[in-house]
Design a protein around this motif. Sequence first.
Motif, short mmCIF file in Angstrom:
data_model
loop_
_atom_site.label_atom_id
_atom_site.label_comp_id
_atom_site.label_asym_id
_atom_site.label_seq_id
_atom_site.Cartn_x
_atom_site.Cartn_y
_atom_site.Cartn_z
N THR A 46 0.84 -1.20 0.00
CA THR A 46 0.00 0.00 0.00
C THR A 46 0.87 1.25 0.00
O THR A 46 0.65 2.19 -0.78
N GLU A 47 1.86 1.27 0.87
CA GLU A 47 2.72 2.45 1.00
C GLU A 47 3.48 2.74 -0.29
O GLU A 47 3.78 3.89 -0.60
N HIS A 70 -6.42 4.42 -8.52
CA HIS A 70 -7.53 5.01 -7.77
C HIS A 70 -7.77 4.30 -6.44
O HIS A 70 -8.77 4.58 -5.77
N GLN A 117 -9.53 6.40 1.39
CA GLN A 117 -8.53 6.87 0.45
C GLN A 117 -7.57 7.93 1.02
O GLN A 117 -6.37 7.86 0.75
N LEU A 139 -4.93 6.10 2.77
CA LEU A 139 -4.03 5.38 1.85
C LEU A 139 -2.95 6.33 1.32
O LEU A 139 -1.76 6.01 1.31
N SER A 153 -0.45 7.26 3.93
CA SER A 153 0.54 6.20 4.16
C SER A 153 1.65 6.29 3.11
O SER A 153 2.82 6.08 3.41
N LYS A 196 -1.93 3.10 6.81
CA LYS A 196 -2.35 1.97 5.98
C LYS A 196 -3.36 1.10 6.72
O LYS A 196 -4.38 0.70 6.15
#
Lengths: 570, 341
Positions: A306-307, A315, B293, B296, B299, B315
Amino acid sequence: MGALGVAAALVWAQGVATRNAPPVARPAPSGRPWPVSFVDIAKSAGLDMRFASGSEVSKKYIIEANGSGVAFLDYDNDGLQDLFLVNGSRLEGYPEGQAPANHLYRNLGDGRFRDVTREAGLARTGWGNGVCIGDIDNDGNEDLYVTYWGPNALYRNTGKGQFTDITDAAGVAGPPAEWSSGCTFIDYDRDGYLDLFVTSYQGFDLAKAPLPGKASNCEWKGMPVFCGPRGLPFGTATLYRNRGDGTFEDVSKQAGIRSVEGYYAFTAVAADLNQDGWTDLYVACDSTPSLFFRNNRNGTFTEIATETGIAFNEHGFEQGGMGIAVGDYDNDGRLDLLKTNFTGDYPNLYRGLGGGIFEDAVLKAGLAINPQYVGWGAGFADLDNDGWKDIVQVNGHVYPELDQSKGQEKYRNPRLVYRNLGNGKFEDVSALSGPGVGERRSSRGAAFGDFDNDGRVDVLVMNMGEEPALLHHQGHGANHWIKVKLRGTRSNRSAIGALVTVESGGRKQVDAVLGQSSYVSQNDSRLHFGLGQAARVERIVVRWPNGAVEEFPGVAADRLVLLEEGSGAK
Amino acid sequence: MRSSLLTLLAASALAQSNDPALLSDAARQYALVRQYEEAERLWNRALEIAPAYFPALFNMGFMYYTRGQLDKAEPLLDRAAKASPLDFNARYTLGAALVKLDRRDDALRHWREALKIDPGHVRLMQIMVVEYSKGRYFQEAAALAKRALGLRPADPNSYFLAIKAYQDSGDSASALEIARQAAQKFPQSARASFEYGFHLQKLGRVEEAITHLKRAMAADPKYEEPPFFLGDLLVRQGRHEEAIPFLRAAIQNRADYVPARVALARALMGWEKWKEAIAELEETIRMDPSHPQPHLLLSQIYFRLGDEERAAREKTVSLRLRRENPTVLEAVQGRPFPETK
């Protein structure tokens, strides 16, 4: 005596959730010559096995949908790439002695292959899925790991044309009811022995799995189909450390692999994605965020997809990830990733920005033009040897029922070939790439390798319910090429995790020696570089899996070079 | 007040009758003045005398429907539809009740019958388009939307509905073509220009999309979607600096427009304006703490800034919110149907 009147205004404000990604408009063709033509020669080459993966008319459970992987390997060390094909099964079973098995085909060197499965000791039946190859004992012979719905199998190559099943002694069978999918060898602790990483797609239990149409996760566009993956139990991943004595220990927990939960994992790749000299892991996940296990250089991993921008699309949407290609498509010295996804979505072209951070460049690169297919196996391969890596992707829907429907989606689809234009963009040249590309199959695994050593990359493809395809590259370009085979001495002998930089004609190209990639498949471990007009390589630099960097002198083009660790200049 | 009284007097007289027609009429008059219990009693009496008497069945069913008593409405409306198979209103209202009872497929079956009775009923078609799409019968939705458009070509909403239905069906070429026609037919309509620009951007026709999205902004400067999609398109093209004023305009028009705020943060990240991006995301979180979002993106920013601990925390929050609210991320490119009038 009329009625009261019709109902008052009925207003439904909707928020229909759809990804339904349309194909992005195609730019005008470049018009450049494309000397690439693939012809399926599987039949004449003697590849007469047939893949099984449940019913090809209507699939009742998801176990029937995912197919299996294929591999190039040189099991007899004769310099020719042999073929290994993982096979599945069907729910109703088979009469005694008729169950389909995995197949090993020996390359005879004249365009034909001989089925040596039985004499090699590899004729196991069952629900096979993925394959990965590596020399686990550094004896110079490529060993084989095959994942199953059920216990997995580790085969040690004796070097005498045979394999010995050492699964139980090695301790790598996994739980007996687990549905394993991907696997890759990786020397994560740099001790010179290949460790093993195995993914599990889901906790599938035939007795508990719902039937088609029984829930909202069991429909596709109004049609009842098998359920899942959403709504079914998640899978997991396991890391086995090679003790160097023929046995492995499960270190998943202490290595941090088990600290992550909630995914349906497929293909696993081992490569140094953040350029710190330690091999990392990336896993394509279906309908859940994909995973990037960064090697912390101390025996542990941290999941940072994710990072770093490779868990989702740009998106932040979860995607139906299937296969992964690894390569440096823009020749900037950093590895990039291509991930194939489910239909109605684009693939991801994760461009490496350095330090393990990526951006999804799929739109900019012109690869968002074929979202109508479910993409599976894929690879970066310089098909025209111009020094820029092109892309091949194989496709196939998961619902055979589509062939009976009126819609445009079909179970069997053609393959895709994209030419790298050298400016960060690709163009679809599938229609120019020969009859083997236009064949309609429901394909899954694909492996990339040069079985006839002619300097042109060929493709081996798994087709659901049918024979494999061996796409022989019969094009005739004038560009030069070189192949690099690494042999580790202090590092693992297969050199999985090594990074090779080839300098020629003022250009630097980078590629990595991988375990598994594509879709649960294994490529030819020799790295192929197109050189364009350059008839010579000026320099080759290898960063070995143990972090050591060695430089090798220039060589003439159009040949295979074997580079042994310790024989170059530091 | 006087007329209600007279109505009730008349109804009271009729209520003494044993004629189902007179009883039903009296009941109807009680219902009109909201004396529902008396109305119910008289309709039940009428149905005891004539169990298949359509006006009693339908009107009592309709009364229950309008009062939200759907479990009682549905069997009466079903009996009404059987008693008078060619009555449009019975099928129509029965379908509406069934949808509210989460029985979409049954509703669509009755509405298809209603459409056979009145093949030109555009409003029913529009409602059916929406329900077909919700049921993932995308091809049926698109075909019906096309038919409604043919019957009411002067209504921009007919175009917008058809555009959406074709988009959902995966036929982006038809969606684009109808959007083009709408933009041409209604040049002053900001929505029409926007729809065309929206579909052009989905197809990667960047410069044409920009033209039409700007046209929509000019036609209605207060309309928040055109500047958002224009800004988002520019972000996806890597034109971060150019995107920022459009995204700010979208936010000015609608302060709680989370996708626009997220896109603005992405533009700022692309421009390496980390502090501004963090501020924007934190403001977004204050407005909508349930959206995954912003966390996210935070993070990703903290990771790039070397604060891995904070990156991991953001996260974790993002993944948790995603699980708690799985549909929240689906709305950006999947836009709502126009409201059916």
